[in-house]
Design an enzyme around this catalytic site. Sequence first.
Site, PDB file in Angstrom:
ATOM      1  NE  ARG A   1      50.584 -36.088  35.079  1.00 19.23           N
ATOM      2  CZ  ARG A   1      49.998 -37.274  35.090  1.00 19.23           C
ATOM      3  NH1 ARG A   1      49.393 -37.717  34.002  1.00 19.23           N
ATOM      4  NH2 ARG A   1      50.029 -38.006  36.164  1.00 19.23           N
TER       5      ARG A   1
ATOM      6  CE  LYS B   1      54.696 -12.314  35.610  1.00 18.21           C
ATOM      7  NZ  LYS B   1      54.920 -11.114  36.420  1.00 18.21           N
TER       8      LYS B   1
ATOM      9  CD  GLU C   1      48.909  -2.319  34.167  1.00 15.73           C
ATOM     10  OE1 GLU C   1      50.094  -2.221  33.779  1.00 15.73           O
ATOM     11  OE2 GLU C   1      48.604  -2.887  35.234  1.00 15.73           O
TER      12      GLU C   1
ATOM     13  CE  LYS D   1      52.694  -8.818  29.659  1.00 14.86           C
ATOM     14  NZ  LYS D   1      51.755  -8.905  30.737  1.00 14.86           N
TER      15      LYS D   1
ATOM     16  CD  GLU E   1      58.510 -10.549  36.755  1.00 19.12           C
ATOM     17  OE1 GLU E   1      57.430 -10.921  36.297  1.00 19.12           O
ATOM     18  OE2 GLU E   1      58.630  -9.880  37.783  1.00 19.12           O
TER      19      GLU E   1
ATOM     20  NE  ARG F   1      56.405 -11.360  31.978  1.00 17.71           N
ATOM     21  CZ  ARG F   1      55.646 -12.363  31.589  1.00 17.71           C
ATOM     22  NH1 ARG F   1      56.179 -13.448  31.080  1.00 17.71           N
ATOM     23  NH2 ARG F   1      54.334 -12.315  31.708  1.00 17.71           N
TER      24      ARG F   1
ATOM     25  CG  ASN G   1      56.871  -6.141  38.140  1.00 15.68           C
ATOM     26  OD1 ASN G   1      55.796  -6.503  37.663  1.00 15.68           O
ATOM     27  ND2 ASN G   1      57.825  -6.999  38.476  1.00 15.68           N
TER      28      ASN G   1
ATOM     29  CG  HIS H   1      52.691  -3.266  38.720  1.00  9.82           C
ATOM     30  ND1 HIS H   1      52.784  -2.318  37.721  1.00  9.82           N
ATOM     31  CD2 HIS H   1      51.664  -4.073  38.360  1.00  9.82           C
ATOM     32  CE1 HIS H   1      51.872  -2.569  36.798  1.00  9.82           C
ATOM     33  NE2 HIS H   1      51.173  -3.620  37.154  1.00  9.82           N
TER      34      HIS H   1
ATOM     35  CG  HIS I   1      50.973  -5.854  44.933  1.00 13.14           C
ATOM     36  ND1 HIS I   1      51.761  -6.753  45.582  1.00 13.14           N
ATOM     37  CD2 HIS I   1      49.776  -6.463  44.769  1.00 13.14           C
ATOM     38  CE1 HIS I   1      51.075  -7.855  45.821  1.00 13.14           C
ATOM     39  NE2 HIS I   1      49.877  -7.715  45.324  1.00 13.14           N
TER      40      HIS I   1
ATOM     41  CG  HIS J   1      45.932  -4.202  38.541  1.00 13.46           C
ATOM     42  ND1 HIS J   1      46.816  -4.647  39.500  1.00 13.46           N
ATOM     43  CD2 HIS J   1      46.657  -4.077  37.397  1.00 13.46           C
ATOM     44  CE1 HIS J   1      48.012  -4.799  38.951  1.00 13.46           C
ATOM     45  NE2 HIS J   1      47.941  -4.459  37.672  1.00 13.46           N
TER      46      HIS J   1
END
Length: 358
Positions: free
Chosen positions: A121, A143, A185, A227, A237, A241, A245, A248, A252, A265
């Site tokens: 947990r 994330k 990035e 960041k 987000e 936030r 992206n 992206h 993506h 990436h």
Amino acid sequence: MQSITVNLKQRSYSIDIERGAISTFADRHSKMDQVSRWMIITQPNLVDDYGTLLLMSMKKVGLPCDLITVPCGESAKSISQIEKLYRQLLSNNCDRNTLLIALGGGVVGDVTGFVASTYMRGIKYIQFPTTLLAMIDSSIGGKTGVNLLEGKNLVGAIYQPKKVIIDPNLLDTLPKREKVSGFAEMLKYGLIRDKEFFRKISDGSLPNNLNDESLLEESIARSCKIKANIVATDEYESGLRRILNFGHTIGHAFETLTNDGVLRHGEAVAYGMLCSGYISFKKGLISKSEWNEIEGTLRKLSLPKFDIPDHDEILKTIRHDKKNYEGKLHFVLLDGIGNAITNDSLSDQDIVQSLEVL
Ligand SMILES: NC(=O)c1ccc[n+]([C@@H]2O[C@H](COP(=O)([O-])OP(=O)(O)OC[C@H]3O[C@@H](n4cnc5c(N)ncnc54)[C@H](O)[C@@H]3O)[C@@H](O)[C@H]2O)c1
Ligand SMILES: [Zn+2]
């Protein structure tokens, strides 16, 4: 040592940047509260250079520590791999007071973070990034994610680490292509938030300009600060936030629709930023000279050539992403270099038209 705080009230943590941090880690962390066992999670190719060094130094100061590896590549971000890790933790007597150390790039960080968020947990973990991309991006913000056959990062949690430790010396062994991927990035941070930073790191031959040690360290710190501030403002987000992206949405789609290994990436994101920059220009949000600046910089990265996927497939993939955000596509554009905005009403035609810059 430079230390940057990710301010999240009781979940706040520091990002510590220091050359040689891998050698001093054990001494510095030997007295962490409520940690009875340590487990390093890394990849086989990182064991000789870094894994063993960290493990031995932990043992030397008397800390109970072991090391396990996950395979390289996206295949490690799978449910079956996660199950295997849970079992390895159990067989190594890891209980609720075990602390995991993610020693690797974004793949190791995402997998370790997800395991930490769910094992017993939820247990503590530290991010010890070894790629440029992980140092400035994936290790910060909590994330975590694993992939399903249907798509990347479809299962995960937002679960913050206790600390991020960055040792820029570890980049000495990183292949150039991985550096370019992280550098893209870094350019993104400049484009969305900090024009002066963008100009500073766009100067010269990219990313060789980062061979300058002090510029590299300063740029890592500046990226981490950007960041950290964005995450501190909007951890889950729901607003700000989203600007992370930038590049992206289309990037993506390229990543999803090309075979594994064709685009890293950051390379896919760089292509996505080219398209999004072009849309910003076409919509009159950035001037011709700003567009030339962005295009010139991204082209200097000498990105690998790839076959542009079918336009309908690109749109389908983007729509699939859209479903994850309550039916709205929050497309990120630039309202001038250094100032990102979101646009909810971009048309398919805008996107298709932008592909012509490729
Ligand atoms: N969680 C987030 O917020 C977030 C953000 C961006 C990306 N990601 C995820 O990160 C992953 C990509 O991460 P990445 O670009 O770091 O790639 P990666 O983790 O796959 O690492 C790239 C390769 O470099 C090797 N490597 C790592 N450090 C090295 C070093 N110091 N020297 C030599 N080789 C080294 C790795 O073993 C691997 O083979 C993707 O799965 C992506 O989805 C997550
Ligand atoms: Zn990214």
